[in-house]
Design a protein around this motif. Structure first.
Motif, PDB file in Angstrom:
ATOM      1  N   ALA A   1       0.871  -1.259   0.041  1.00 48.40           N
ATOM      2  CA  ALA A   1       0.028   0.104  -0.081  1.00 48.40           C
ATOM      3  C   ALA A   1       0.823   1.435  -0.048  1.00 48.40           C
ATOM      4  CB  ALA A   1      -1.135   0.002   1.287  1.00 48.40           C
ATOM      5  N   LEU A   2       2.037   1.237   0.545  1.00 47.49           N
ATOM      6  CA  LEU A   2       2.920   2.460   0.701  1.00 47.49           C
ATOM      7  C   LEU A   2       3.757   2.485  -0.561  1.00 47.49           C
ATOM      8  CD1 LEU A   2       3.834   2.322   4.237  1.00 47.49           C
ATOM      9  CD2 LEU A   2       2.092   3.558   3.359  1.00 47.49           C
ATOM     10  N   VAL A   3       4.083   1.233  -0.972  1.00 43.62           N
ATOM     11  CA  VAL A   3       4.990   1.291  -2.610  1.00 43.62           C
ATOM     12  C   VAL A   3       4.195   0.709  -3.788  1.00 43.62           C
ATOM     13  CG1 VAL A   3       7.328   0.769  -3.532  1.00 43.62           C
ATOM     14  CG2 VAL A   3       6.943   1.118  -0.837  1.00 43.62           C
ATOM     15  N   PRO A   4       3.170   1.475  -4.234  1.00 48.73           N
ATOM     16  CA  PRO A   4       2.053   0.545  -4.931  1.00 48.73           C
ATOM     17  C   PRO A   4       2.754   0.410  -6.447  1.00 48.73           C
ATOM     18  CG  PRO A   4       1.716   3.078  -4.965  1.00 48.73           C
ATOM     19  CD  PRO A   4       2.766   2.793  -3.894  1.00 48.73           C
ATOM     20  N   ASP A   5       3.975   1.005  -6.808  1.00 43.12           N
ATOM     21  CA  ASP A   5       4.616   0.733  -7.890  1.00 43.12           C
ATOM     22  C   ASP A   5       5.221  -0.708  -7.986  1.00 43.12           C
ATOM     23  OD1 ASP A   5       5.259   1.454 -10.848  1.00 43.12           O
ATOM     24  OD2 ASP A   5       7.398   1.493  -9.900  1.00 43.12           O
ATOM     25  N   ALA A   6       5.144  -1.633  -8.886  1.00 41.39           N
ATOM     26  CA  ALA A   6       5.795  -2.594  -8.435  1.00 41.39           C
ATOM     27  C   ALA A   6       7.182  -2.804  -8.824  1.00 41.39           C
ATOM     28  CB  ALA A   6       5.159  -3.803  -9.629  1.00 41.39           C
ATOM     29  N   GLU A   7       7.607  -1.941  -9.953  1.00 42.04           N
ATOM     30  CA  GLU A   7       9.033  -2.012 -10.259  1.00 42.04           C
ATOM     31  C   GLU A   7       9.920  -1.392  -9.239  1.00 42.04           C
ATOM     32  OE1 GLU A   7      12.444  -2.699 -12.151  1.00 42.04           O
ATOM     33  OE2 GLU A   7      10.556  -3.415 -12.522  1.00 42.04           O
ATOM     34  N   GLU A   8       9.215  -0.061  -8.518  1.00 46.55           N
ATOM     35  CA  GLU A   8       9.938   0.476  -7.262  1.00 46.55           C
ATOM     36  C   GLU A   8       9.947  -0.579  -6.271  1.00 46.55           C
ATOM     37  OE1 GLU A   8       9.506   4.332  -4.489  1.00 46.55           O
ATOM     38  OE2 GLU A   8       7.897   3.911  -6.222  1.00 46.55           O
ATOM     39  N   ARG A   9       8.950  -1.148  -5.869  1.00 44.73           N
ATOM     40  CA  ARG A   9       8.748  -2.297  -4.945  1.00 44.73           C
ATOM     41  C   ARG A   9       9.990  -3.248  -5.072  1.00 44.73           C
ATOM     42  NH1 ARG A   9       3.997  -2.793  -4.921  1.00 44.73           N
ATOM     43  NH2 ARG A   9       3.943  -4.763  -6.081  1.00 44.73           N
ATOM     44  N   ARG A  10      10.257  -3.803  -6.303  1.00 43.53           N
ATOM     45  CA  ARG A  10      11.317  -4.765  -6.469  1.00 43.53           C
ATOM     46  C   ARG A  10      12.554  -4.243  -6.176  1.00 43.53           C
ATOM     47  NH1 ARG A  10      14.630  -6.089 -10.129  1.00 43.53           N
ATOM     48  NH2 ARG A  10      14.196  -4.100 -11.443  1.00 43.53           N
ATOM     49  N   ARG A  11      12.834  -3.053  -6.698  1.00 44.12           N
ATOM     50  CA  ARG A  11      14.202  -2.355  -6.520  1.00 44.12           C
ATOM     51  C   ARG A  11      14.582  -2.180  -4.945  1.00 44.12           C
ATOM     52  NH1 ARG A  11      14.569   2.179  -8.211  1.00 44.12           N
ATOM     53  NH2 ARG A  11      12.499   2.547  -9.070  1.00 44.12           N
ATOM     54  N   LEU A  12      13.284  -1.701  -4.211  1.00 41.58           N
ATOM     55  CA  LEU A  12      13.536  -1.542  -3.033  1.00 41.58           C
ATOM     56  C   LEU A  12      13.713  -2.882  -2.310  1.00 41.58           C
ATOM     57  CD1 LEU A  12      13.212   0.273  -0.398  1.00 41.58           C
ATOM     58  CD2 LEU A  12      10.794  -0.334  -0.500  1.00 41.58           C
ATOM     59  N   PHE A  13      13.063  -4.030  -2.502  1.00 43.08           N
ATOM     60  CA  PHE A  13      13.361  -5.151  -1.787  1.00 43.08           C
ATOM     61  C   PHE A  13      14.700  -5.589  -1.988  1.00 43.08           C
ATOM     62  CE2 PHE A  13       8.622  -6.261  -1.603  1.00 43.08           C
ATOM     63  CZ  PHE A  13       8.415  -5.002  -0.486  1.00 43.08           C
ATOM     64  N   GLU A  14      15.024  -5.452  -3.352  1.00 40.58           N
ATOM     65  CA  GLU A  14      16.421  -6.003  -3.802  1.00 40.58           C
ATOM     66  C   GLU A  14      17.482  -5.364  -3.027  1.00 40.58           C
ATOM     67  OE1 GLU A  14      16.782  -6.267  -8.079  1.00 40.58           O
ATOM     68  OE2 GLU A  14      15.456  -8.073  -8.396  1.00 40.58           O
ATOM     69  N   GLY A  15      17.578  -4.171  -3.079  1.00 45.33           N
ATOM     70  CA  GLY A  15      18.364  -3.430  -2.246  1.00 45.33           C
ATOM     71  C   GLY A  15      18.435  -3.879  -0.915  1.00 45.33           C
ATOM     72  N   VAL A  16      17.444  -3.853  -0.261  1.00 44.50           N
ATOM     73  CA  VAL A  16      17.587  -4.178   1.166  1.00 44.50           C
ATOM     74  C   VAL A  16      17.841  -5.427   1.535  1.00 44.50           C
ATOM     75  CG1 VAL A  16      16.098  -4.116   3.220  1.00 44.50           C
ATOM     76  CG2 VAL A  16      15.555  -2.402   1.361  1.00 44.50           C
ATOM     77  N   ALA A  17      17.760  -6.349   0.440  1.00 42.73           N
ATOM     78  CA  ALA A  17      17.994  -7.856   0.707  1.00 42.73           C
ATOM     79  C   ALA A  17      19.332  -7.834   0.601  1.00 42.73           C
ATOM     80  CB  ALA A  17      17.358  -8.595  -0.332  1.00 42.73           C
ATOM     81  N   TYR A  18      20.089  -7.251  -0.217  1.00 44.20           N
ATOM     82  CA  TYR A  18      21.443  -7.193  -0.478  1.00 44.20           C
ATOM     83  C   TYR A  18      22.349  -6.569   0.699  1.00 44.20           C
ATOM     84  CZ  TYR A  18      26.253  -6.350  -2.408  1.00 44.20           C
ATOM     85  OH  TYR A  18      27.637  -6.314  -2.569  1.00 44.20           O
ATOM     86  N   GLU A  19      21.637  -5.515   1.299  1.00 39.09           N
ATOM     87  CA  GLU A  19      22.397  -4.998   2.513  1.00 39.09           C
ATOM     88  C   GLU A  19      22.163  -6.094   3.497  1.00 39.09           C
ATOM     89  OE1 GLU A  19      23.862  -2.203   2.727  1.00 39.09           O
ATOM     90  OE2 GLU A  19      23.717  -1.662   0.946  1.00 39.09           O
ATOM     91  N   CYS A  20      20.856  -6.601   3.818  1.00 43.31           N
ATOM     92  CA  CYS A  20      20.826  -7.590   4.812  1.00 43.31           C
ATOM     93  C   CYS A  20      21.658  -8.734   4.634  1.00 43.31           C
ATOM     94  CB  CYS A  20      19.159  -8.131   4.825  1.00 43.31           C
ATOM     95  SG  CYS A  20      18.132  -6.918   5.304  1.00 43.31           S
ATOM     96  N   GLN A  21      21.933  -9.049   3.608  1.00 42.19           N
ATOM     97  CA  GLN A  21      22.893 -10.054   3.118  1.00 42.19           C
ATOM     98  C   GLN A  21      24.509  -9.901   3.443  1.00 42.19           C
ATOM     99  OE1 GLN A  21      22.638 -11.674  -0.656  1.00 42.19           O
ATOM    100  NE2 GLN A  21      24.256 -13.258  -0.362  1.00 42.19           N
ATOM    101  N   MET A  22      24.581  -8.487   3.404  1.00 44.65           N
ATOM    102  CA  MET A  22      26.125  -8.035   3.678  1.00 44.65           C
ATOM    103  C   MET A  22      26.299  -7.950   5.295  1.00 44.65           C
ATOM    104  SD  MET A  22      27.977  -8.020   0.894  1.00 44.65           S
ATOM    105  CE  MET A  22      27.242  -9.591   0.408  1.00 44.65           C
ATOM    106  N   SER A  23      24.987  -7.622   5.648  1.00 39.50           N
ATOM    107  CA  SER A  23      25.182  -7.346   7.180  1.00 39.50           C
ATOM    108  C   SER A  23      24.635  -8.464   8.219  1.00 39.50           C
ATOM    109  CB  SER A  23      23.989  -6.254   7.524  1.00 39.50           C
ATOM    110  OG  SER A  23      24.325  -4.969   6.732  1.00 39.50           O
ATOM    111  N   ALA A  24      24.712  -9.770   7.705  1.00 40.26           N
ATOM    112  CA  ALA A  24      24.677 -10.972   8.274  1.00 40.26           C
ATOM    113  C   ALA A  24      23.113 -10.912   8.913  1.00 40.26           C
ATOM    114  CB  ALA A  24      25.596 -11.319   9.754  1.00 40.26           C
ATOM    115  N   GLN A  25      22.086 -10.809   7.954  1.00 37.03           N
ATOM    116  CA  GLN A  25      20.957 -10.798   8.340  1.00 37.03           C
ATOM    117  C   GLN A  25      20.105 -11.870   7.346  1.00 37.03           C
ATOM    118  OE1 GLN A  25      20.223  -6.387   8.405  1.00 37.03           O
ATOM    119  NE2 GLN A  25      19.175  -6.862  10.410  1.00 37.03           N
ATOM    120  N   PRO A  26      20.598 -13.235   7.312  1.00 37.58           N
ATOM    121  CA  PRO A  26      20.246 -14.062   6.210  1.00 37.58           C
ATOM    122  C   PRO A  26      18.593 -14.204   6.133  1.00 37.58           C
ATOM    123  CG  PRO A  26      21.086 -15.337   7.821  1.00 37.58           C
ATOM    124  CD  PRO A  26      21.356 -13.762   8.393  1.00 37.58           C
ATOM    125  N   GLU A  27      18.028 -14.334   7.160  1.00 37.36           N
ATOM    126  CA  GLU A  27      16.455 -14.383   7.202  1.00 37.36           C
ATOM    127  C   GLU A  27      15.767 -13.357   6.711  1.00 37.36           C
ATOM    128  OE1 GLU A  27      14.821 -15.814  10.692  1.00 37.36           O
ATOM    129  OE2 GLU A  27      16.414 -17.151  11.448  1.00 37.36           O
TER     130      GLU A  27
END
Length: 927
Positions: free
Chosen positions: A695-721
């Protein structure tokens, strides 16, 4: 000695006295001689104190009838009573001087006693001051170190806990039930209403594409919503007369004027404005006009309430004209001055024309002000020759044809001032400024004419001359006359009107924004010193908050003054940080979010940047404060397990910090790590699942880029789950499966070290919930099955075998990396349950060489835990030995021998000695 001898000695003495001293012979004696003479005199004296002399004295006293023994006793016991002279030594025998000395001594004693009492009082006062200061410092210290209980769970909570009534529980898990791991928050009705407004605001901002960080175009509606929520759940602080709803109402009125004019903080300036800065200047000018109109409406209410309280003195009547209300108010205010001009027949009473004009302008009623101006008569403006008005021509302003002011009547000036947005032309402003100065110099007229101070004030007001207004206040004080601008509301209204009119030339040239820029630059316009918004703020800030808040008893009064002077950032900081405003921190959070959504903070910062380089970071500082407040408030919901509500505040905080992808990603990482409610935030993992972020990020492409960027940061910060859930939400199952394989590989060792979950199961069959490592494996497996379902399109139940015969999907067939990760996941999935089904672990002698070759091609995640698999296999065979007979034990020994040969054949695997030791122990146990 005979009498003749005494007479002869006396005669010789008289002769010696009559002679000169210098002729008397001088006797010289040495010290030994003086000592000898003294001894001779002492012997002669002691001779008369012998027993014979004492007996003779006793006989003499007896002859006279006196008892010597009793006389001696009485003399010894005699008490000498002191006299006044012994105590007060009088140097003279004069009674007056003696009394003067006694008075001086008495005054000195009184002074000494007073000094002692003063010292004691001072010490007592200092002790009380130290106790009071320590109490204040202690409260401030506790306020700094104590947590912000914005979401209070009792009547003393800071989050609006003063209200009563039923309170909803906040703190629910993704499944809809209460989260027993976190304390549930009990919100007051006011706080719950605020939360609902925030949710609507964030959703509308996301739909409009603003992300909650800029001007959303509906800021006034947001403020009105907060105002309605506050009024419906009013919770006035105890002991205070001002309510926070009045501050919300003021903000709504301030922002409503810009909305009515169709101005937005990001609107470009026109030809007069000169770009965006000009647009921001016009927007801030509209905010100042909104503050002024708010004060005008408040004064109208005051006029009507005063008339209703003094109905007999007012004599209002039924006339609907507002000028009649102004006259009734003037009649009440000057009821001790006798008859007034509008009440006395023939105008014989006191002239109140200028008084009526001022109160009509103060009420904001243009029609009443124009009618009052018609009654003010002619202005005696200076019209002398020789450029008496600052070089406007030799014939004066009203020379040929009375050009310039359209005559000496006040009505054209009032019409021009009202029509030009509180501005006059240059010539008119200069003439009225000189008229105000002339009236100020006439001290006799100010003292004896009640209308003269009002006339000087109106002239300065129309001219935009702040110096004359300040000088009028000083003159009235020196003459001991009552002030006109006696309240802070009157003072702020007059100053805001001067701020609007100080630019000059509103209709002639430059426009409103151009005049405001000229005033901000500090130049002199039309001979009148400009008065900018920065000058008004500087005048307000000269006094501490205690001056406006009645010694901290009414902190909202100071907030009102800050809002009226458009110091919105300072008002938010005061509400958030000051200890006296602690009950209003809930309103500070939501007030900052509303102003940030409207864009008023950024617009005021932009104008400050144009006015002074020192205020270049004003907008950034205010936005940072809003973001800090929103995050601090959102963490309360996050700690209570309500990640969905916390998301709205985190998202608005990200918007206040710029709304960039990096900022949103950092806050989303904190939200996921703190709440771990992936289903609520990201969705259930299926293709059609929708989480709160959708609801806060209705655009699918923007949401995908956001999730991918945050996932990479979590992977580098030892947050695998967190990374796995984000990759799944971003429709990246291959990347998620790669992380899942690594997690399962790392979890195998921990699961193998735990005791068996069920009899006979060994470490190979971890049951969900049996142990922490087993539970973690179950969670990982659940995420892995979701990723595998995305890749294969086949949904499997927990514990079902891998779809070996199922045809892979097109995405898996076309992606070798996806196939490799999928195969590794299935192999890891059955490693702890079905050892015999592992293709690379031999249980028969015929498959030994094949399994050795396959071990060299294993996935790194499996190769890392190969030693644990072999050790677990040995433990499993040892555990099964106790449940089988002699014949089956021979088969188990054969399997163990094959596994041992398999371990000995892998020279490159570098298995630790613990693995070989465990295999040897198992062989001994089976033998």
């Amino acid at each position: 000695m005979a009498t003749a001898d005494w007479n002869s000695l006396l005669q010789q003495s008289n002769d010696l006295v009559g002679q000169e001293y210098n002729n008397v012979p001088r006797v010289e004696r040495t010290l030994p001689q003086l000592q000898q003479y003294a001894d001779a005199l002492r012997s002669r004296t002691n001779r008369f104190r012998g027993p014979a002399e004492h007996a003779a004295a006793t006989r003499l006293l007896a002859q006279q009838g006196l008892d010597a023994t009793r006389l001696t006793t009485e003399v010894v016991a005699l008490e000498i009573v002191p006299t006044i002279e012994d105590v007060f030594h009088a140097d003279t025998g004069n009674v007056e001087e003696y009394l003067q000395q006694v008075e001086e001594a008495t005054l000195l004693a009184a002074i000494q006693e007073a000094q002692q009492e003063s010292v004691a009082s001072f010490e007592s006062y200092m002790e009380s001051c130290m106790a009071r200061d320590w109490a204040a410092n202690k409260r401030q210290l506790f306020g700094l170190i104590a947590p912000n209980n914005l979401v209070g769970a009792g009547p003393g909570g800071l989050g609006g806990g003063l209200g009563g009534g039923p309170q909803p529980l906040i703190g629910r898990s993704a499944g809809g039930g209460l989260s027993f791991g976190a304390p549930a928050l009990r919100l007051s009705p006011k706080e719950a209403a605020y939360v609902e407004v925030v949710k609507r605001m964030a959703t509308q901002a996301a739909a409009a594409g603003a992300g909650g960080g800029g001007a959303s175009g509906s800021g006034v509606d947001v403020v009105r919503d907060f105002l309605k929520a506050c009024k419906d759940n009013e919770d006035k602080a105890p002991g205070q007369d001002t309510s926070i709803a009045s501050v919300w109402a003021l903000l709504a009125d301030v922002l409503a004027e810009a909305k009515a004019r169709g101005l937005a903080p990001s609107a470009p300036g026109g030809a007069a404005g000169g770009g965006a800065a000009g647009g921001s200047g016009r927007y801030v000018e509209a905010l100042a006009a909104g503050a002024r109109k708010h004060l005008e409406r408040g004064f109208k209410s005051h006029v009507r309430s005063t008339i209703s309280r003094y109905k007999l003195a007012a004599e209002r009547g039924a006339d609907p004209d507002y000028l009649r209300e102004v006259q009734a108010y003037v009649q009440v205010k000057f009821r001790d001055r006798g008859a007034l001009d509008f009440a006395a027949p023939g105008g014989a009473g006191m002239d109140t024309s200028w008084i009526q004009l001022f109160y009509a302008l103060r009420s904001g009623d243009d029609a009443a002000a124009r009618r009052a101006a018609d009654r003010c008569g002619e202005l005696l403006l200076a019209a002398g020759g020789g450029g008496g008005l600052g070089g406007m021509g030799g014939g004066g302003m009203f020379g040929a044809g009375r050009a310039g002011l359209g005559g000496s009547s006040v009505r054209p000036l009032v019409d021009e001032w009202l029509g030009g947005g509180c501005r006059l032309s240059e010539r008119s402003a200069q003439a009225l400024s000189r008229e105000a100065e002339r009236l100020l110099r006439d001290k006799n007229g100010l003292r004896h004419s009640p209308k003269a101070p009002y006339q000087a004030l109106v002239c300065a007001l129309l001219a935009g001359d702040a110096r004359s207004m300040d000088a009028l206040g000083g003159v009235l004080q020196s003459l001991q006359l009552p002030p006109i601008l006696s309240t802070i509301e009157d003072f702020m209204w007059a100053k805001l009107a001067v701020v609007a009119g100080s630019s000059g030339g509103g209709a002639a040239g430059g426009g409103a924004a151009g005049g405001a820029a000229a005033a901000a630059a500090g130049g002199v316009v039309a001979g009148v010193q400009p008065y900018s918004l920065a000058d008004l703020q500087a005048d307000i800030n000269r006094w501490p908050p205690q001056y406006y808040s009645k010694q901290n008893r009414e902190p909202l009064l100071y907030v009102t003054v800050l809002v009226l002077s458009l110091q919105l950032g300072a008002a938010l900081r005061f509400l958030w940080k000051d200890d006296t405003a602690k009950p209003f921190r809930l309103d500070a959070v939501h007030m900052g979010l509303a102003l940030q959504a409207e864009g008023a903070l950024a617009a005021l910062g932009a104008v400050s940047d144009a006015a002074a380089a020192a205020a270049s970071s004003a907008a950034a500082a205010a936005s940072s404060d809003v973001a800090t407040m929103a995050l601090a408030y959102g963490r309360k919901f996050l700690a209570a397990g309500d990640a969905a509500t916390a998301l709205y505040y985190y998202w608005l905080a990200a918007g206040a910090r710029g709304g960039g992808l990096a900022v949103k990603g950092a806050l989303l990482r904190e939200l996921l790590a703190g709440g771990r409610d992936f289903g609520t935030l990201l969705g259930g993992g299926g293709p059609g699942a929708r989480g709160a972020l959708h609801a806060l990020v209705p655009d699918a492409e923007e949401r995908r880029r956001l999730f991918e960027g945050v996932a990479y940061e979590c992977q580098m910060s030892a947050q695998p789950e967190e990374a796995v859930e984000l990759y799944l939400a971003a429709d990246r199952p291959t990347a998620a499966l790669s992380l899942i394989n690594s997690q399962m590989s790392a979890a195998i060792a921990a699961a193998a070290d735990e005791p068996a979950a069920a009899p006979g199961g060994g470490a190979m069959s971890p049951a969900p919930g049996s142990a922490p490592a087993a539970e973690r494996l179950e969670r990982i497996a659940r995420s892995g099955r979701a990723a595998a379902e995305r890749l294969t399109g086949v949904r499997l139940a927990p514990g079902a075998p891998p779809p070996a015969a199922a045809a892979p999907s097109a995405a898996v067939a076309a992606d070798p990396a996806a196939r490799r990760e999928l195969e590794a996941f299935w192999q890891l999935g059955v490693a702890l349950q079905r050892l015999s089904e592992l293709p690379f672990i031999p249980t028969e002698r015929s498959r030994l060489d094949l399994c050795v070759r396959m071990s060299t091609q294993l996935h790194p995640a499996i190769a890392e835990r190969l030693q644990d698999i072999i050790s677990t296999a040995a433990d499993s065979i040892s555990a099964r030995r106790q449940q089988v007979g002699r014949e089956a034990a021979a088969g188990l020994a054969a399997e163990l021998a094959v596994i041992t040969a398999y371990a000995n054949s892998m020279a490159g695997a570098r298995l630790p000695q613990a693995v070989y030791r465990k295999l040897a122990e198992a062989q001994v146990f089976l033998s």
